[in-house]
Structures are given as structure tokens and as C-alpha cells.
Design an enzyme around this catalytic site. Structure first.
Site, PDB file in Angstrom:
ATOM      1  N   HIS A  87      55.288  40.838  63.264  1.00  0.00           N
ATOM      2  CA  HIS A  87      56.185  41.365  62.229  1.00  0.00           C
ATOM      3  C   HIS A  87      57.635  41.335  62.706  1.00  0.00           C
ATOM      4  CE1 HIS A  87      58.229  43.988  59.393  1.00  0.00           C
ATOM      5  NE2 HIS A  87      58.675  44.649  60.438  1.00  0.00           N
TER       6      HIS A  87
ATOM      7  N   SER B 231      56.455  39.114  56.487  1.00  0.00           N
ATOM      8  CA  SER B 231      55.374  39.029  57.471  1.00  0.00           C
ATOM      9  C   SER B 231      54.033  39.430  56.859  1.00  0.00           C
ATOM     10  CB  SER B 231      55.687  39.898  58.696  1.00  0.00           C
ATOM     11  OG  SER B 231      55.760  41.265  58.341  1.00  0.00           O
TER      12      SER B 231
ATOM     13  N   HIS C 188      61.848  39.616  61.168  1.00  0.00           N
ATOM     14  CA  HIS C 188      63.242  40.058  61.321  1.00  0.00           C
ATOM     15  C   HIS C 188      64.171  39.045  61.979  1.00  0.00           C
ATOM     16  CE1 HIS C 188      62.901  44.294  60.100  1.00  0.00           C
ATOM     17  NE2 HIS C 188      61.699  44.286  60.657  1.00  0.00           N
TER      18      HIS C 188
ATOM     19  N   GLU D  19      63.693  45.790  55.124  1.00  0.00           N
ATOM     20  CA  GLU D  19      62.241  45.613  55.108  1.00  0.00           C
ATOM     21  C   GLU D  19      61.703  45.049  53.785  1.00  0.00           C
ATOM     22  OE1 GLU D  19      60.388  45.699  57.661  1.00  0.00           O
ATOM     23  OE2 GLU D  19      61.388  46.978  59.119  1.00  0.00           O
TER      24      GLU D  19
HETATM   25 CO    CO Z   1      60.356  45.865  60.432  1.00  0.00          CO
END
Ligand code: CO
Ligand code: PHE
Length: 289
Positions: A139, A204, A144, A185
Site C-alpha cells: 500500500h 492499492s 503513495h 488516501e
Molecule cells: Co496510506
């Protein structure tokens, strides 16, 4: 020098012990990436996670994300953060640091303010291939890191770090964590080819990539910092509301002003539920399939 001052941090009401080894961490919660310790199974699992998600983000992620994915290496196995850092430092001055898992807010924001992004060093288990509750290496890295190669988004993340430290001193972290949640997010972007995803929590995940773009169920509300920071969020289901930006320039400019008066106003405004829509606000239709 290693200092045994880093205490484990757990997520919400989770009663499972954290998986990372916090005794490896320095006082700022960073540690070495224990690259030599990854097993052949873990390298293979990472490669399979990467290949599946790489195919799935095409035409769903924003272009800025897709073009930067190549910087994460050949994806035959778990990359060394040090290798990514060589290209990342040159692109935007950011660098990745390994952490054992979640870290306290102040340390997290301090890292961001210094253009250092914490990446969890451990990878999810095979049983969690499709879904994991806590952030893991996949993730953090896949979701990111690509956008840290984008100059405008890179500046936004640094501003977030300084803004977080300020919000902490103003006792306004609850408002700012909503901004993190609904942008970093779970953010959506409107483009000339329809809605695209830039939020790492969606990028993700397999299921939410389709849901957020095409399901008639969730609300897709035009980004507005005050409106957004009034809105509660859910951490254990698909989002009921996504906030939509027109580009990273808009996001950066809208969040650049001093939030102090905003925080004051927010204390007197009623909170909004995760699924609320206001009478007069701009919303976006789902992408057609
Ligand atoms: Co995150
Ligand atoms: N402008 C915000 C403040 O004054 C800081 C911030 C910038 C927060 C970007 C989030 C994102 O607090």
C-alpha cells in the site's frame, strides 16, 4: 545509534499486536529496510501484487500516477528503497524511509515536512492478498510513492507535514486528518476523460477502483476544504463520499491559505455524516462503463 524509545502504534480499536519490529526503530521511528530478510515468497508475492494492480490502474488512475509507476523499479521483487531514492531525490527532493508500521502523528508530520515519506517495511501475508486492514509495504509503496514524483503533489505533501504540526498545536488534528483521508488516501480527480483516481487507499485496492469511479451509490462532491473538513469518514467500508479535484494545482492552491480561521469556523459548524450531500453543492456523475 539505535535507541529503544519507539513504542508500537496500533490502528483504531485493533487488538492484534503490531507486526513490525519497533525495537529496530530509532527515536524518530525510522529504521533500516531489512531487505536481506525478505523471503523468496515475499518477493514473489510483491511481484504478483504489482502486476495485478499495474494492469488494474490503467484508465482508472490519473495520468500523473501512471507515468510515475515505472520509477518503482522492474517489480520482479521488493525494491530497495535506497534504489528508488536515487531517482526520487533527483525528481522532487523526496526520499523514502523505512518504518515498522504506523507511527505517531507528530513524527509522521515531521517526516513529511522534511520531504521524507515513511514506508512500512513488511509485506502483507498471502491470506491478505486481496484486502488488508493496516497499511503494509505494498500500500505505502505502490499507492503513495508514484505521486511523490509529481512536483505539485510533492509540494502538497510537504505542506501537509507542516500543516499537521500546526494543526496539532491548535488542537485541530481531527479536521486535518479528514483532509488527509479524503485527498491523499481517497481522492478523485476530474479530467477531460472522466473521473480518475489519485488517492492511495483506492490505488492499492482492487474492488474500490471500480466502485469509486462507476458505482451509482457513492456521492462525488466537488472539493471544498471547509465542506470536506466537516465530514466524518468510515475506515472499514468503501467510502460513501469522494471529493473531486480538477487537478493538483487546485488542490495545492485551495489548501495553501492559513487554516487557523477555518479551524475556528469548523468548531461552530455541525459535522456532516459520511454520506450527507448538501442542497446546493456541485456533484459529479459516475463514469459510464
Ligand atoms: Co496510506
Ligand atoms: N495551509 C494549511 C495551514 O495553514 C496547511 C496545509 C497545507 C494543510 C496543505 C494541508 C495541506 O494549516
Amino acid at each position: 545509534m539505535q535507541q529503544a524509545t519507539a513504542k508500537p502504534v496500533t490502528y483504531g480499536a485493533s487488538d492484534r499486536p503490531p507486526r513490525g519490529d519497533y525495537s529496530l526503530a530509532r527515536a524518530d521511528y525510522t529504521c533500516e529496510q531489512p531487505w536481506e530478510d525478505y523471503t523468496a515468497d515475499e518477493h514473489d508475492r510483491y511481484a504478483r501484487l504489482f502486476a495485478r494492480q499495474m494492469a488494474h490502474v490503467q484508465d482508472r488512475a490519473c495520468d500523473e500516477f501512471v507515468v510515475a509507476l515505472s520509477h518503482l523499479g522492474d517489480a520482479q521483487g521488493i525494491p530497495r528503497f535506497a534504489d528508488i531514492n536515487i531517482v526520487l531525490r533527483q525528481a522532487t527532493g523526496w526520499e523514502l524511509v523505512a518504518v515498522p508500521g504506523l507511527i505517531p502523528e507528530r513524527e509522521f508530520f515531521t517526516l513529511l515536512a522534511n520531504r521524507r515519506f515513511p514506508v512500512t517495511y513488511w509485506l502483507r501475508s498471502e491470506a491478505e492478498f486481496d484486502y488488508i486492514v493496516e497499511p503494509d509495504l505494498f500500500h505505502d509503496l505502490f499507492g503513495h510513492v508514484p505521486l511523490l514524483f509529481n512536483p505539485v503533489f510533492a509540494d502538497y505533501m510537504q505542506a501537509f507535514g507542516s500543516g499537521g504540526l500546526k494543526a496539532e498545536s491548535l488542537h485541530a488534528l481531527e479536521f486535518l486528518s479528514r483532509l488527509y483521508w479524503y485527498t491523499v488516501e481517497f481522492g478523485l480527480m476530474h479530467t477531460s476523460r472522466g473521473l480518475r483516481v489519485y488517492g492511495a487507499g483506492i490505488l492499492s485496492s482492487v474492488g474500490e477502483l471500480d466502485y469509486c469511479l462507476t458505482s451509482p451509490e457513492p456521492n462525488r462532491v466537488a472539493f471544498d476544504a471547509l465542506r470536506l473538513m466537516r465530514t466524518r469518514y468510515k475506515i472499514d467500508t468503501y467510502q460513501e463520499t469522494y471529493f473531486v479535484i480538477e487537478g493538483f494545482g487546485e488542490l495545492f492552491d485551495a489548501t495553501a491559505p492559513d487554516f487557523t480561521p477555518l479551524y475556528t469556523a469548523l468548531r461552530d459548524l455541525p459535522e456532516l455524516g459520511a454520506g450527507d450531500v448538501l442542497a446546493d453543492e456541485k456533484t459529479y456523475p459516475p463514469n459510464r462503463v
